[in-house]
Design a protein around this motif. Sequence first.
Motif, PDB file in Angstrom:
ATOM      1  N   UNK A 156       2.500  -0.247  -1.261  1.00 20.33           N
ATOM      2  CA  UNK A 156       2.297   1.130  -0.848  1.00 20.33           C
ATOM      3  C   UNK A 156       2.575   1.419   0.606  1.00 20.33           C
ATOM      4  N   UNK A 157       3.258   0.514   1.300  1.00 18.32           N
ATOM      5  CA  UNK A 157       3.566   0.724   2.708  1.00 18.32           C
ATOM      6  C   UNK A 157       4.833  -0.033   3.078  1.00 18.32           C
ATOM      7  N   UNK A 158       5.424   0.329   4.184  1.00 16.56           N
ATOM      8  CA  UNK A 158       6.588  -0.377   4.697  1.00 16.56           C
ATOM      9  C   UNK A 158       6.183  -1.820   5.011  1.00 16.56           C
ATOM     10  N   UNK A 159       6.914  -2.818   4.477  1.00 18.87           N
ATOM     11  CA  UNK A 159       6.551  -4.211   4.719  1.00 18.87           C
ATOM     12  C   UNK A 159       6.416  -4.575   6.197  1.00 18.87           C
ATOM     13  N   UNK A 160       7.176  -3.917   7.047  1.00 25.61           N
ATOM     14  CA  UNK A 160       7.142  -4.235   8.485  1.00 25.61           C
ATOM     15  C   UNK A 160       5.963  -3.580   9.214  1.00 25.61           C
TER      16      UNK A 160
END
Length: 131
Positions: free
Chosen positions: A100-104
């Motif tokens: 649910x979020x940008x991996x970075x």
Amino acid sequence: MRPLPELTPENTAFWTGGADGKLMIAFCADCNHAIHPPQLICPKCWSEAVESRPVPGTGTVYTYTVNHQPWAPGMQVPFTLAVVDLDGAPGVRVTAEVVGTDPESVAIGQTMRISFANIEDIWFPQWEKAQ
């Protein structure tokens, strides 16, 4: 395809608790020691009075890694795996994928909450950023 864990008497509550939206962790009923991975005997006091209890399902990122290498055909990359110190289970860390979020965007010290991905009879823990 994600390999499924073998369900055993000591780990079934952990892998199936997500059906009820609960992260289940083993605790010693005698000394209250949190035990993960789950075991049949408490490693602290050697008691066999081990039971699974729900914990809040929140915690803090201890460390993480962003994977860019597909380990298997069709694996979606990049993805993040986080090791999270659990609230309500001192000394226990659970490693799971962050969704649910940008991996970075994951960082050490962030607060996370649990969610689950269901495959057959298994409910895999996943971490999401807490709002």
